[in-house]
Design a protein around this motif. Sequence first.
Motif, PDB file in Angstrom:
ATOM      1  N   THR A   1      -2.712 -17.364   0.933  1.00 54.08           N
ATOM      2  CA  THR A   1      -1.588 -16.472   1.194  1.00 54.08           C
ATOM      3  C   THR A   1      -0.700 -16.898   2.351  1.00 54.08           C
ATOM      4  N   ASP A   2      -1.097 -17.879   3.123  1.00 53.50           N
ATOM      5  CA  ASP A   2      -0.386 -18.300   4.336  1.00 53.50           C
ATOM      6  C   ASP A   2      -0.297 -17.165   5.360  1.00 53.50           C
ATOM      7  N   MET A   3      -1.265 -16.283   5.346  1.00 55.76           N
ATOM      8  CA  MET A   3      -1.326 -15.197   6.322  1.00 55.76           C
ATOM      9  C   MET A   3      -2.559 -15.393   7.186  1.00 55.76           C
ATOM     10  N   ASP A   4      -2.474 -14.972   8.424  1.00 54.40           N
ATOM     11  CA  ASP A   4      -3.624 -15.001   9.318  1.00 54.40           C
ATOM     12  C   ASP A   4      -4.650 -14.006   8.775  1.00 54.40           C
ATOM     13  N   PRO A   5      -5.882 -14.471   8.452  1.00 53.54           N
ATOM     14  CA  PRO A   5      -6.877 -13.562   7.859  1.00 53.54           C
ATOM     15  C   PRO A   5      -7.170 -12.335   8.717  1.00 53.54           C
ATOM     16  N   ASP A   6      -7.061 -12.478  10.038  1.00 52.67           N
ATOM     17  CA  ASP A   6      -7.346 -11.332  10.902  1.00 52.67           C
ATOM     18  C   ASP A   6      -6.229 -10.290  10.864  1.00 52.67           C
ATOM     19  N   LYS A   7      -5.067 -10.656  10.303  1.00 52.83           N
ATOM     20  CA  LYS A   7      -3.941  -9.721  10.254  1.00 52.83           C
ATOM     21  C   LYS A   7      -3.622  -9.257   8.833  1.00 52.83           C
ATOM     22  N   MET A   8      -4.506  -9.552   7.883  1.00 48.13           N
ATOM     23  CA  MET A   8      -4.268  -9.135   6.499  1.00 48.13           C
ATOM     24  C   MET A   8      -4.552  -7.652   6.334  1.00 48.13           C
ATOM     25  N   ARG A   9      -3.720  -7.013   5.529  1.00 46.27           N
ATOM     26  CA  ARG A   9      -3.897  -5.596   5.214  1.00 46.27           C
ATOM     27  C   ARG A   9      -3.694  -5.453   3.709  1.00 46.27           C
ATOM     28  N   ILE A  10      -4.606  -4.732   3.058  1.00 43.61           N
ATOM     29  CA  ILE A  10      -4.496  -4.491   1.621  1.00 43.61           C
ATOM     30  C   ILE A  10      -4.287  -2.996   1.427  1.00 43.61           C
ATOM     31  N   THR A  11      -3.234  -2.656   0.712  1.00 43.33           N
ATOM     32  CA  THR A  11      -2.931  -1.246   0.442  1.00 43.33           C
ATOM     33  C   THR A  11      -2.733  -1.060  -1.058  1.00 43.33           C
ATOM     34  N   GLY A  12      -2.670   0.177  -1.452  1.00 40.46           N
ATOM     35  CA  GLY A  12      -2.381   0.463  -2.849  1.00 40.46           C
ATOM     36  C   GLY A  12      -3.253   1.535  -3.446  1.00 40.46           C
ATOM     37  N   LEU A  13      -4.343   1.869  -2.786  1.00 41.07           N
ATOM     38  CA  LEU A  13      -5.203   2.947  -3.266  1.00 41.07           C
ATOM     39  C   LEU A  13      -5.281   3.995  -2.169  1.00 41.07           C
ATOM     40  N   GLY A  14      -4.349   4.878  -2.152  1.00 45.32           N
ATOM     41  CA  GLY A  14      -4.291   5.884  -1.095  1.00 45.32           C
ATOM     42  C   GLY A  14      -3.482   5.345   0.077  1.00 45.32           C
ATOM     43  N   SER A  15      -3.424   6.118   1.134  1.00 48.32           N
ATOM     44  CA  SER A  15      -2.564   5.739   2.263  1.00 48.32           C
ATOM     45  C   SER A  15      -3.274   4.833   3.258  1.00 48.32           C
ATOM     46  N   ALA A  16      -4.584   4.839   3.287  1.00 48.42           N
ATOM     47  CA  ALA A  16      -5.314   4.033   4.272  1.00 48.42           C
ATOM     48  C   ALA A  16      -5.489   2.600   3.763  1.00 48.42           C
ATOM     49  N   PRO A  17      -5.471   1.638   4.691  1.00 45.67           N
ATOM     50  CA  PRO A  17      -5.718   0.245   4.273  1.00 45.67           C
ATOM     51  C   PRO A  17      -7.165   0.082   3.806  1.00 45.67           C
ATOM     52  N   LEU A  18      -7.367  -0.880   2.942  1.00 45.47           N
ATOM     53  CA  LEU A  18      -8.717  -1.179   2.469  1.00 45.47           C
ATOM     54  C   LEU A  18      -9.436  -2.034   3.503  1.00 45.47           C
ATOM     55  N   HIS A  19     -10.749  -1.947   3.524  1.00 52.81           N
ATOM     56  CA  HIS A  19     -11.570  -2.721   4.450  1.00 52.81           C
ATOM     57  C   HIS A  19     -12.568  -3.544   3.652  1.00 52.81           C
ATOM     58  N   ASP A  20     -13.264  -4.436   4.347  1.00 56.58           N
ATOM     59  CA  ASP A  20     -14.230  -5.322   3.701  1.00 56.58           C
ATOM     60  C   ASP A  20     -15.258  -4.568   2.875  1.00 56.58           C
ATOM     61  N   LEU A  21     -15.688  -3.434   3.352  1.00 53.82           N
ATOM     62  CA  LEU A  21     -16.753  -2.699   2.681  1.00 53.82           C
ATOM     63  C   LEU A  21     -16.230  -1.568   1.803  1.00 53.82           C
ATOM     64  N   SER A  22     -14.929  -1.515   1.587  1.00 53.16           N
ATOM     65  CA  SER A  22     -14.365  -0.459   0.741  1.00 53.16           C
ATOM     66  C   SER A  22     -14.896  -0.584  -0.675  1.00 53.16           C
ATOM     67  N   ASP A  23     -15.303   0.535  -1.262  1.00 55.20           N
ATOM     68  CA  ASP A  23     -15.751   0.579  -2.648  1.00 55.20           C
ATOM     69  C   ASP A  23     -14.522   0.882  -3.502  1.00 55.20           C
ATOM     70  N   LEU A  24     -13.994  -0.144  -4.177  1.00 51.59           N
ATOM     71  CA  LEU A  24     -12.739   0.000  -4.923  1.00 51.59           C
ATOM     72  C   LEU A  24     -12.864   0.998  -6.066  1.00 51.59           C
ATOM     73  N   VAL A  25     -14.016   1.050  -6.708  1.00 50.76           N
ATOM     74  CA  VAL A  25     -14.200   1.998  -7.811  1.00 50.76           C
ATOM     75  C   VAL A  25     -14.174   3.426  -7.280  1.00 50.76           C
ATOM     76  N   GLN A  26     -14.863   3.640  -6.161  1.00 54.36           N
ATOM     77  CA  GLN A  26     -14.903   4.973  -5.569  1.00 54.36           C
ATOM     78  C   GLN A  26     -13.506   5.385  -5.078  1.00 54.36           C
ATOM     79  N   LEU A  27     -12.706   4.416  -4.661  1.00 53.33           N
ATOM     80  CA  LEU A  27     -11.358   4.721  -4.202  1.00 53.33           C
ATOM     81  C   LEU A  27     -10.376   4.950  -5.360  1.00 53.33           C
ATOM     82  N   GLY A  28     -10.815   4.691  -6.579  1.00 55.07           N
ATOM     83  CA  GLY A  28      -9.962   4.989  -7.730  1.00 55.07           C
ATOM     84  C   GLY A  28      -9.314   3.781  -8.376  1.00 55.07           C
ATOM     85  N   LEU A  29      -9.834   2.568  -8.185  1.00 52.41           N
ATOM     86  CA  LEU A  29      -9.274   1.391  -8.848  1.00 52.41           C
ATOM     87  C   LEU A  29      -9.485   1.534 -10.348  1.00 52.41           C
TER      88      LEU A  29
END
Length: 171
Positions: free
Chosen positions: A3-31
């Motif tokens: 992605t050419d992004m600094d891994p420490d500054k990556m943010r993933i959004t799209g399931l609710g308003s909070a950013p996703l984290h390494d341990l986020s359960d995508l199914v539980q979040l509604g993917l």
Amino acid sequence: SLTDMDPDKMRITGLGSAPLHDLSDLVQLGLKDGSTLTLSEVGAAPPLAAAPTAVAQGGIAAAAAAPPGGSISLDDLSKALSAAKNPHEAQRQKGIEDMQRRVTGAMEHVLHYERADMQAQALAKIPVDTIKQRARENPAGHGERDALARALMWWFKHEHFQWVNNAPCEH
């Protein structure tokens, strides 16, 4: 990086308003099928429509990765994040994938020798009766199969191929 992004500054959004984290359960979040996740850099302007995204398809991420500004599969996104955290694991995984490709290729190559048409083609060039006769005449006390293998090897080395140290060359 994918992605050419600094891994420490990556943010993933799209399931609710909070950013996703390494341990986020995508199914539980509604993917679900058709859900879109957006990758952006912390502190950057809000992502545009062309920001790297991943779309879930049939519960499995899309398979194609794209350059920055395009689409990227969830699987490739996950690999990129993992590689950024542990580069040795990424190398190990690549090594495993390379080995699997080589083994698969070798297995497919060996299967060519099992083809009846290829075996018939080889047998048409080998004087089977002569080799069997030589094996019967010179058993060497090792059994019929070994005698046959020795006779085949002798034919191959002494009658089929011509061994040379320096190939004849007119130049």
